[in-house]
Write a protein that holds these residues in place. Sequence first.
Motif, PDB file in Angstrom:
ATOM      1  N   ALA A 195      -8.866   8.537   4.132  1.00  0.00           N
ATOM      2  CA  ALA A 195      -7.781   8.517   3.151  1.00  0.00           C
ATOM      3  C   ALA A 195      -7.907   7.248   2.331  1.00  0.00           C
ATOM      4  CB  ALA A 195      -6.422   8.587   3.830  1.00  0.00           C
TER       5      ALA A 195
ATOM      6  N   LYS B  85      -6.452   5.105  -1.651  1.00  0.00           N
ATOM      7  CA  LYS B  85      -5.872   5.061  -2.999  1.00  0.00           C
ATOM      8  C   LYS B  85      -7.051   5.133  -3.968  1.00  0.00           C
ATOM      9  CE  LYS B  85      -2.644   4.421  -6.150  1.00  0.00           C
ATOM     10  NZ  LYS B  85      -3.495   4.580  -7.352  1.00  0.00           N
TER      11      LYS B  85
ATOM     12  N   ASP C 254      -2.267   6.073   8.446  1.00  0.00           N
ATOM     13  CA  ASP C 254      -1.380   6.237   7.301  1.00  0.00           C
ATOM     14  C   ASP C 254       0.028   5.738   7.638  1.00  0.00           C
ATOM     15  OD1 ASP C 254      -0.866   7.405   4.593  1.00  0.00           O
ATOM     16  OD2 ASP C 254       0.439   8.743   5.737  1.00  0.00           O
TER      17      ASP C 254
ATOM     18  N   ARG D  11      -1.161   5.477  -1.770  1.00  0.00           N
ATOM     19  CA  ARG D  11      -1.809   6.713  -1.348  1.00  0.00           C
ATOM     20  C   ARG D  11      -2.281   7.505  -2.563  1.00  0.00           C
ATOM     21  NH1 ARG D  11       3.130   6.682   1.910  1.00  0.00           N
ATOM     22  NH2 ARG D  11       2.608   6.525   4.142  1.00  0.00           N
TER      23      ARG D  11
ATOM     24  N   ASP E 284       1.416  12.305  -1.140  1.00  0.00           N
ATOM     25  CA  ASP E 284       1.359  12.153   0.315  1.00  0.00           C
ATOM     26  C   ASP E 284       0.155  12.931   0.830  1.00  0.00           C
ATOM     27  OD1 ASP E 284       1.913  11.597   2.927  1.00  0.00           O
ATOM     28  OD2 ASP E 284       3.940  12.431   2.935  1.00  0.00           O
TER      29      ASP E 284
END
Length: 281
Positions: free
Chosen positions: A20, A22, A151, A160, A191
Amino acid sequence: MTFSIVAHDPAAQEWGVAVASKFLAVGSVVPWARAGTGAVATQSYANVAYGPDGLRAMESGESAEATIRRLTSTDDKRALRQVGMIDAIGRAASFTGAECFDWAGGRTGDGYACQGNILTGPHVVDQMVEAFEAASGDLTTRLLAALSAGDAAGGDRRGRQSAALLVVRQGGGYLAGSDVAVDLRVDDHRDPVAELRRLVEIHRVLLPRPEDLEFVPIHAGLARVMRDALSERGYDCGRGSGYDEDLRQALFAWIGAENLEARWSDAAEIERKVLEILSSR
């Protein structure tokens, strides 16, 4: 810019990556895996060549640690790179360049490597490790548990945007036609990890693991129930009785239309989840 985990399940002979960030469409850059070979997560000014080159080296028998050491030694921008690898027999290694943006680092354990950069702190990786080690179930479940824990712990300190999950095993893909068992991506979402969890649940219904299938014999009473349910949905089941060819063809057509073909059986039986969906109103 990212937090990830690479891992291996020796019992199921699966390798996988969860990530995960940004960053737009992180799944198009970071995760690489090959059944019988290993998995790679390349991130932080990612040297995308680490993916195919790392898999090629591990396929030849080189360990994850030796592969990372060799690839980074010839990379003049290695101080900015971060990479985690797991090899064919589950040996894990992680590398964080000295100039990766804080907080940056990683941890390795039995069959996994967790790493991240621009994180809210080292607790992100620590929580990922704790969740992976504590989780039970298949590799997809454990990878997703680790990613969710990272997370929840704060993850990427910039926020995110995207997430991805890649799992491979021999013959594990769609109708056993490939080795890609799971390949799910959330490219741009407020999300993304939660959205990835939602996609995994859909994936479990449409593309189940063979060992998760449970078939029920179609007796005369059940055939009547199925005939009524399919007729209500506009399928021509004929005027016969029992599990005859008309009912079989109607069921086959409905299963295909609902993308449930991975749960089909040529025998006189119906998979339990298929029956549950068919029986719902």
